[in-house]
Write a protein that holds these residues in place. Structure first.
Motif, PDB file in Angstrom:
ATOM      1  N   LEU A  31     -42.194  11.890  10.494  1.00 29.81           N
ATOM      2  CA  LEU A  31     -41.856  10.673   9.750  1.00 29.81           C
ATOM      3  C   LEU A  31     -40.388  10.352   9.988  1.00 29.81           C
ATOM      4  CD1 LEU A  31     -43.616  11.432   6.341  1.00 29.81           C
ATOM      5  CD2 LEU A  31     -44.412   9.926   8.163  1.00 29.81           C
ATOM      6  N   MET A  32     -40.115   9.114  10.379  1.00 29.64           N
ATOM      7  CA  MET A  32     -38.751   8.702  10.702  1.00 29.64           C
ATOM      8  C   MET A  32     -38.102   7.874   9.593  1.00 29.64           C
ATOM      9  SD  MET A  32     -38.165  10.077  13.595  1.00 29.64           S
ATOM     10  CE  MET A  32     -36.712   9.237  14.193  1.00 29.64           C
ATOM     11  N   ILE A  33     -38.920   7.056   8.916  1.00 28.70           N
ATOM     12  CA  ILE A  33     -38.401   6.163   7.879  1.00 28.70           C
ATOM     13  C   ILE A  33     -39.504   5.941   6.851  1.00 28.70           C
ATOM     14  CG2 ILE A  33     -39.053   4.012   9.047  1.00 28.70           C
ATOM     15  CD1 ILE A  33     -36.298   2.868   8.087  1.00 28.70           C
ATOM     16  N   GLU A  39     -35.172  10.918  -3.628  1.00 30.09           N
ATOM     17  CA  GLU A  39     -35.115  12.301  -3.144  1.00 30.09           C
ATOM     18  C   GLU A  39     -35.349  12.410  -1.635  1.00 30.09           C
ATOM     19  OE1 GLU A  39     -34.330  14.877  -5.198  1.00 30.09           O
ATOM     20  OE2 GLU A  39     -34.115  13.374  -6.787  1.00 30.09           O
ATOM     21  N   ASN A  40     -35.763  11.308  -0.989  1.00 33.84           N
ATOM     22  CA  ASN A  40     -36.164  11.326   0.418  1.00 33.84           C
ATOM     23  C   ASN A  40     -37.032  12.566   0.681  1.00 33.84           C
ATOM     24  OD1 ASN A  40     -36.516  10.736   3.131  1.00 33.84           O
ATOM     25  ND2 ASN A  40     -34.393  11.077   3.703  1.00 33.84           N
ATOM     26  N   PRO A  98     -35.230  10.959   8.838  1.00 33.18           N
ATOM     27  CA  PRO A  98     -33.859  10.863   9.351  1.00 33.18           C
ATOM     28  C   PRO A  98     -33.259   9.456   9.265  1.00 33.18           C
ATOM     29  CG  PRO A  98     -35.418  11.331  11.135  1.00 33.18           C
ATOM     30  CD  PRO A  98     -36.176  11.410   9.857  1.00 33.18           C
ATOM     31  N   LEU A  99     -34.088   8.410   9.270  1.00 30.62           N
ATOM     32  CA  LEU A  99     -33.558   7.046   9.147  1.00 30.62           C
ATOM     33  C   LEU A  99     -33.467   6.598   7.696  1.00 30.62           C
ATOM     34  CD1 LEU A  99     -35.439   5.365  12.141  1.00 30.62           C
ATOM     35  CD2 LEU A  99     -33.077   6.201  12.065  1.00 30.62           C
ATOM     36  N   GLY A 100     -33.931   7.452   6.773  1.00 29.88           N
ATOM     37  CA  GLY A 100     -33.794   7.177   5.352  1.00 29.88           C
ATOM     38  C   GLY A 100     -35.084   6.760   4.667  1.00 29.88           C
ATOM     39  N   ARG A 151     -32.291  -2.942   1.015  1.00 29.83           N
ATOM     40  CA  ARG A 151     -31.478  -1.846   0.463  1.00 29.83           C
ATOM     41  C   ARG A 151     -31.031  -0.847   1.535  1.00 29.83           C
ATOM     42  NH1 ARG A 151     -33.821  -0.576  -5.537  1.00 29.83           N
ATOM     43  NH2 ARG A 151     -34.367  -2.713  -6.058  1.00 29.83           N
ATOM     44  N   MET A 152     -31.274  -1.195   2.777  1.00 32.26           N
ATOM     45  CA  MET A 152     -30.753  -0.342   3.846  1.00 32.26           C
ATOM     46  C   MET A 152     -29.240  -0.506   3.880  1.00 32.26           C
ATOM     47  SD  MET A 152     -33.667  -0.750   6.876  1.00 32.26           S
ATOM     48  CE  MET A 152     -32.932  -2.201   7.525  1.00 32.26           C
ATOM     49  N   LYS A 153     -28.565   0.364   4.597  1.00 28.04           N
ATOM     50  CA  LYS A 153     -27.110   0.263   4.681  1.00 28.04           C
ATOM     51  C   LYS A 153     -26.717  -1.071   5.312  1.00 28.04           C
ATOM     52  CE  LYS A 153     -26.697   5.207   5.147  1.00 28.04           C
ATOM     53  NZ  LYS A 153     -26.817   6.270   6.129  1.00 28.04           N
ATOM     54  N   GLU A 154     -25.603  -1.595   4.848  1.00 26.85           N
ATOM     55  CA  GLU A 154     -25.132  -2.879   5.362  1.00 26.85           C
ATOM     56  C   GLU A 154     -24.973  -2.808   6.883  1.00 26.85           C
ATOM     57  OE1 GLU A 154     -21.436  -5.964   4.769  1.00 26.85           O
ATOM     58  OE2 GLU A 154     -21.904  -4.552   3.161  1.00 26.85           O
TER      59      GLU A 154
END
Length: 148
Positions: free
Chosen positions: A79-81, A92-93, A98-100, A107-110
């Motif tokens: 699983l990547m995302i 808690e991911n 690894p991609l979050g 809500r991903m990083k800007e």
């Protein structure tokens, strides 16, 4: 002849019961059909022009969803995302993606974004582009997104 006549009377006596049971069954099936169609799995959207992959839970706030991106076009790979409506998945991911893990694409990083590259079998090939320009491929099942 009398036995036949009595048998016919017994059938007529049970007809209202059968009819009532049939009506209950039809009503049950009708309500089941409505509830199945009423429950909808949230799907990601891909903009036809920009190819941008987005998930907007505000379009259906009651929908529960989990959308995973995989390392390869196979759901048994890493699983990547993760996009999920479940707080535990995201905060808690728990899947160690690894991609979050996110509630939605907003809500991903800007500066991070996801682009659709095309289909590979029953998966869509995606490119996660981080704000610093790093690119990572992953695959999402085709039934998890729509192209609009």
């Amino acid at each position: 002849m009398i036995d036949w006549h009595m048998h016919c009377l017994n059938i007529e006596a049970t007809l209202p019961s059968i009819s009532s049971d049939m009506n209950k069954l039809i009503l049950f099936l009708f309500l089941l059909t409505i509830s199945i169609h009423g429950y909808s799995q949230m799907k990601a959207q891909i903009d036809k022009k920009s190819k941008e992959f987005t998930i907007n839970p505000n379009s259906d706030p009651k929908a529960e969803y989990k959308i995973f991106g995989y390392q390869f076009p196979n759901s048994s790979t890493k699983l990547m995302i993760c996009f999920s409506s479940y707080r535990y998945d995201v905060t808690e991911n728990v899947n160690k993606c690894p991609l979050g893990a996110y509630f939605d694409s907003g809500r991903m990083k800007e500066g991070d974004r996801i682009l659709y590259l095309g289909n590979v079998g029953s998966f869509g090939k995606m490119n996660f582009i981080s704000a610093n320009g790093k690119k990572t491929l992953f695959y999402v099942p085709k039934d998890s997104f729509v192209i609009k």
